[in-house]
Design a protein around this motif. Structure first.
Motif, PDB file in Angstrom:
ATOM      1  N   ASP A 137      29.957  42.865  34.664  1.00  0.00           N
ATOM      2  CA  ASP A 137      30.283  42.194  35.928  1.00  0.00           C
ATOM      3  C   ASP A 137      29.111  41.397  36.484  1.00  0.00           C
ATOM      4  O   ASP A 137      29.305  40.455  37.262  1.00  0.00           O
ATOM      5  CB  ASP A 137      30.743  43.215  36.960  1.00  0.00           C
ATOM      6  CG  ASP A 137      32.020  43.935  36.550  1.00  0.00           C
ATOM      7  OD1 ASP A 137      32.728  43.413  35.671  1.00  0.00           O
ATOM      8  OD2 ASP A 137      32.299  45.014  37.098  1.00  0.00           O
ATOM      9  N   ARG A 174      43.273  44.840  40.458  1.00  0.00           N
ATOM     10  CA  ARG A 174      44.468  44.490  39.705  1.00  0.00           C
ATOM     11  C   ARG A 174      45.693  45.088  40.400  1.00  0.00           C
ATOM     12  O   ARG A 174      45.594  46.013  41.224  1.00  0.00           O
ATOM     13  CB  ARG A 174      44.379  45.021  38.269  1.00  0.00           C
ATOM     14  CG  ARG A 174      43.131  44.596  37.496  1.00  0.00           C
ATOM     15  CD  ARG A 174      43.092  43.105  37.208  1.00  0.00           C
ATOM     16  NE  ARG A 174      44.084  42.675  36.261  1.00  0.00           N
ATOM     17  CZ  ARG A 174      43.891  42.595  34.932  1.00  0.00           C
ATOM     18  NH1 ARG A 174      42.727  42.951  34.408  1.00  0.00           N
ATOM     19  NH2 ARG A 174      44.836  42.153  34.124  1.00  0.00           N
ATOM     20  N   PRO A 216      35.094  51.370  44.005  1.00  0.00           N
ATOM     21  CA  PRO A 216      34.781  50.374  42.972  1.00  0.00           C
ATOM     22  C   PRO A 216      33.847  50.953  41.913  1.00  0.00           C
ATOM     23  O   PRO A 216      32.993  51.793  42.209  1.00  0.00           O
ATOM     24  CB  PRO A 216      34.115  49.238  43.749  1.00  0.00           C
ATOM     25  CG  PRO A 216      33.603  49.892  44.993  1.00  0.00           C
ATOM     26  CD  PRO A 216      34.566  50.986  45.325  1.00  0.00           C
ATOM     27  N   PRO A 223      31.674  49.052  39.348  1.00  0.00           N
ATOM     28  CA  PRO A 223      31.122  47.890  38.650  1.00  0.00           C
ATOM     29  C   PRO A 223      30.389  48.315  37.389  1.00  0.00           C
ATOM     30  O   PRO A 223      29.884  49.438  37.284  1.00  0.00           O
ATOM     31  CB  PRO A 223      30.154  47.287  39.679  1.00  0.00           C
ATOM     32  CG  PRO A 223      29.782  48.444  40.556  1.00  0.00           C
ATOM     33  CD  PRO A 223      30.992  49.321  40.626  1.00  0.00           C
ATOM     34  N   ARG A 238      36.729  40.180  46.109  1.00  0.00           N
ATOM     35  CA  ARG A 238      36.452  40.988  44.929  1.00  0.00           C
ATOM     36  C   ARG A 238      37.219  40.477  43.718  1.00  0.00           C
ATOM     37  O   ARG A 238      38.305  39.907  43.845  1.00  0.00           O
ATOM     38  CB  ARG A 238      36.809  42.454  45.208  1.00  0.00           C
ATOM     39  CG  ARG A 238      35.829  43.102  46.179  1.00  0.00           C
ATOM     40  CD  ARG A 238      36.257  44.479  46.614  1.00  0.00           C
ATOM     41  NE  ARG A 238      36.575  45.368  45.505  1.00  0.00           N
ATOM     42  CZ  ARG A 238      36.941  46.635  45.672  1.00  0.00           C
ATOM     43  NH1 ARG A 238      37.013  47.143  46.901  1.00  0.00           N
ATOM     44  NH2 ARG A 238      37.221  47.399  44.638  1.00  0.00           N
ATOM     45  N   HIS A 239      36.624  40.694  42.547  1.00  0.00           N
ATOM     46  CA  HIS A 239      37.233  40.251  41.290  1.00  0.00           C
ATOM     47  C   HIS A 239      37.638  41.428  40.403  1.00  0.00           C
ATOM     48  O   HIS A 239      38.046  41.224  39.261  1.00  0.00           O
ATOM     49  CB  HIS A 239      36.243  39.368  40.523  1.00  0.00           C
ATOM     50  CG  HIS A 239      35.782  38.164  41.290  1.00  0.00           C
ATOM     51  ND1 HIS A 239      36.546  37.017  41.418  1.00  0.00           N
ATOM     52  CD2 HIS A 239      34.647  37.934  41.998  1.00  0.00           C
ATOM     53  CE1 HIS A 239      35.893  36.132  42.148  1.00  0.00           C
ATOM     54  NE2 HIS A 239      34.752  36.662  42.522  1.00  0.00           N
ATOM     55  N   ASP A 240      37.548  42.632  40.929  1.00  0.00           N
ATOM     56  CA  ASP A 240      37.813  43.825  40.126  1.00  0.00           C
ATOM     57  C   ASP A 240      39.124  44.504  40.491  1.00  0.00           C
ATOM     58  O   ASP A 240      39.371  45.641  40.097  1.00  0.00           O
ATOM     59  CB  ASP A 240      36.669  44.832  40.287  1.00  0.00           C
ATOM     60  CG  ASP A 240      36.535  45.332  41.724  1.00  0.00           C
ATOM     61  OD1 ASP A 240      36.845  44.552  42.653  1.00  0.00           O
ATOM     62  OD2 ASP A 240      36.114  46.483  41.912  1.00  0.00           O
ATOM     63  N   THR A 297      36.796  36.388  31.601  1.00  0.00           N
ATOM     64  CA  THR A 297      37.624  36.922  32.681  1.00  0.00           C
ATOM     65  C   THR A 297      39.090  36.816  32.300  1.00  0.00           C
ATOM     66  O   THR A 297      39.458  36.082  31.381  1.00  0.00           O
ATOM     67  CB  THR A 297      37.403  36.139  33.985  1.00  0.00           C
ATOM     68  OG1 THR A 297      37.875  34.792  33.801  1.00  0.00           O
ATOM     69  CG2 THR A 297      35.936  36.130  34.386  1.00  0.00           C
ATOM     70  N   ASP A 344      35.317  47.108  27.829  1.00  0.00           N
ATOM     71  CA  ASP A 344      34.811  47.045  29.194  1.00  0.00           C
ATOM     72  C   ASP A 344      34.406  48.448  29.638  1.00  0.00           C
ATOM     73  O   ASP A 344      34.804  49.460  29.036  1.00  0.00           O
ATOM     74  CB  ASP A 344      35.891  46.491  30.132  1.00  0.00           C
ATOM     75  CG  ASP A 344      35.337  45.981  31.447  1.00  0.00           C
ATOM     76  OD1 ASP A 344      34.125  45.655  31.503  1.00  0.00           O
ATOM     77  OD2 ASP A 344      36.102  45.898  32.428  1.00  0.00           O
ATOM     78  N   ARG A 404      29.105  37.331  36.176  1.00  0.00           N
ATOM     79  CA  ARG A 404      30.065  36.404  36.788  1.00  0.00           C
ATOM     80  C   ARG A 404      29.408  35.095  37.230  1.00  0.00           C
ATOM     81  O   ARG A 404      29.967  34.013  37.022  1.00  0.00           O
ATOM     82  CB  ARG A 404      30.788  37.074  37.961  1.00  0.00           C
ATOM     83  CG  ARG A 404      31.742  36.124  38.688  1.00  0.00           C
ATOM     84  CD  ARG A 404      32.735  36.871  39.528  1.00  0.00           C
ATOM     85  NE  ARG A 404      33.800  37.456  38.742  1.00  0.00           N
ATOM     86  CZ  ARG A 404      34.921  36.803  38.386  1.00  0.00           C
ATOM     87  NH1 ARG A 404      35.078  35.528  38.711  1.00  0.00           N
ATOM     88  NH2 ARG A 404      35.854  37.398  37.710  1.00  0.00           N
ATOM     89  N   ARG A 447      38.362  44.938  33.908  1.00  0.00           N
ATOM     90  CA  ARG A 447      38.198  44.399  35.256  1.00  0.00           C
ATOM     91  C   ARG A 447      37.075  43.373  35.300  1.00  0.00           C
ATOM     92  O   ARG A 447      36.097  43.475  34.570  1.00  0.00           O
ATOM     93  CB  ARG A 447      37.882  45.515  36.251  1.00  0.00           C
ATOM     94  CG  ARG A 447      38.881  46.672  36.260  1.00  0.00           C
ATOM     95  CD  ARG A 447      40.287  46.159  36.513  1.00  0.00           C
ATOM     96  NE  ARG A 447      41.270  47.212  36.439  1.00  0.00           N
ATOM     97  CZ  ARG A 447      41.736  47.866  37.493  1.00  0.00           C
ATOM     98  NH1 ARG A 447      41.276  47.595  38.696  1.00  0.00           N
ATOM     99  NH2 ARG A 447      42.660  48.794  37.350  1.00  0.00           N
ATOM    100  N   ASN A 448      37.243  42.402  36.211  1.00  0.00           N
ATOM    101  CA  ASN A 448      36.195  41.431  36.488  1.00  0.00           C
ATOM    102  C   ASN A 448      35.785  40.728  35.189  1.00  0.00           C
ATOM    103  O   ASN A 448      36.590  40.078  34.562  1.00  0.00           O
ATOM    104  CB  ASN A 448      35.022  42.106  37.195  1.00  0.00           C
ATOM    105  CG  ASN A 448      34.172  41.145  37.991  1.00  0.00           C
ATOM    106  OD1 ASN A 448      34.303  39.927  37.872  1.00  0.00           O
ATOM    107  ND2 ASN A 448      33.290  41.673  38.817  1.00  0.00           N
TER     108      ASN A 448
END
Length: 328
Positions: A140, A104, A134, A136, A100-102, A192, A321, A143, A212-213
């Motif tokens: 997002d 932190r 999550p 999204p 996952r890229h979301d 990003t 965002d 990506r 995020r993301n």
């Protein structure tokens, strides 16, 4: 842990940090410390999974580090090596094998609280959000379309991280945008954390903790690092959200704004394609946070559209965002 009955356990394995300070992250001592910690985590997992009641229990196990190290040793700066870390999680609400890229760093504490059934009060002002929940957003979806650097030379050729093409339903109006400048930041861009903070260190970009993301950035400072004509004047335009005429609605978005005059950030809302009206102006530094603006929808209106207009030059930046409008 195998024989007791704790509600929560915190374990700190500190030898990797010691090795980083003493020998640096490029050393064999650092790798040895990582191997030792890996074995220790394995022992902890075995203690949990071998509990007599494990099959009926609900465990969330999170493994993380609070920072990285430089190759020479030490940390505390804004370099990617020092800021980069990870979260490995196992348990309910976490998909095994997923990347996952979301996520932190502040999410660790919130995820633990949620797993323990502790209601997170918005008044606490926590920056994190639960990894089990999550959220999204439209940005997002970009990506897979992110591109490598064009003019930026310090990010690294193998790092993908920007596009000017908005997601479906969104638009960027650059009809008043100046010419020239750094390609990546000509008007609103989608990027990003890894890419954007790599463009310029020590300008507080790393404090963009709530985005995020993939997120949207208007960055007059970076755009002006090559010769420009005119000024930075770009507007990010949302899709039309459904609303109820005569009722209240709430515009929510994550923002981070760093100011230098004559720069300005404006949030405008229009109904059913009508004239946009100003609902929020940024002319002072605003830390990373979630904004919630109450809207009074005109009678008969069915849709609302948001515009984020950034004007300035060789000033600072604005991050947006997680935009949404919800009807009351």
């Amino acid at each position: 842990m195998k024989d007791t009955d704790p509600d929560a356990v915190f374990v700190q394995l500190d030898n990797i940090d010691h090795a980083g300070h003493s020998h640096g992250a490029a050393s064999s001592a650092y790798l040895d410390a990582i191997r030792t910690a890996d074995a220790q985590v394995g022992q902890l997992l075995t203690a949990v999974t071998s509990r007599a009641g494990y099959a009926a229990e609900d465990w969330l196990i999170m493994v993380t580090a609070d920072h990285g190290h430089t190759d020479a040793g030490g940390h505390g700066g804004s370099s990617r090596a020092e800021r980069q870390t990870f979260l490995i999680a196992r348990g309910s609400g976490v998909t095994a094998g997923s990347v996952r890229h979301d996520v932190r760093m502040p999410d660790v504490a919130v995820s633990a609280l949620v797993h323990l059934g502790v209601a997170v009060d918005p008044a606490w002002g926590l920056d994190g959000r639960a990894i089990q929940q999550p959220v999204p957003d439209d940005f997002d979806t970009l990506r897979a379309a992110l591109k490598p650097p064009a003019d930026e030379s310090g990010i690294g050729a193998g790092v993908v991280g920007f596009t000017h093409t908005p997601p479906a339903g969104w638009a960027v109006d650059n009809s008043r945008m100046g010419g020239g400048g750094v390609t990546e930041w000509r008007g609103w861009s989608f990027t990003t954390d890894e890419f954007w903070t790599g463009a310029q260190r020590d300008q507080q970009r790393e404090l963009n903790i709530r985005a995020r993301n993939v997120f949207a950035v208007a960055d007059g400072d970076e755009w002006s690092d090559k010769a420009v004509t005119g000024t930075f004047d770009s507007t990010l335009i949302s899709p039309a959200y459904a609303v109820r005429g005569g009722a209240a609605a709430t515009l929510t978005y994550t923002t981070y704004y760093r100011h230098q005059a004559p720069q300005k950030g404006e949030v405008l809302v229009s109904y059913d394609g009508g004239t946009p009206a100003l609902v929020k102006t940024y002319t002072a530094d605003t830390s990373s946070r979630t904004e919630s603006l109450r809207l009074q929808v005109p009678a008969g209106a069915r849709t609302a559209q948001v515009r984020f207009r950034y004007t300035g030059g060789d000033n600072w930046f604005w991050v947006i965002d997680g935009v949404k409008i919800t009807a009351s």
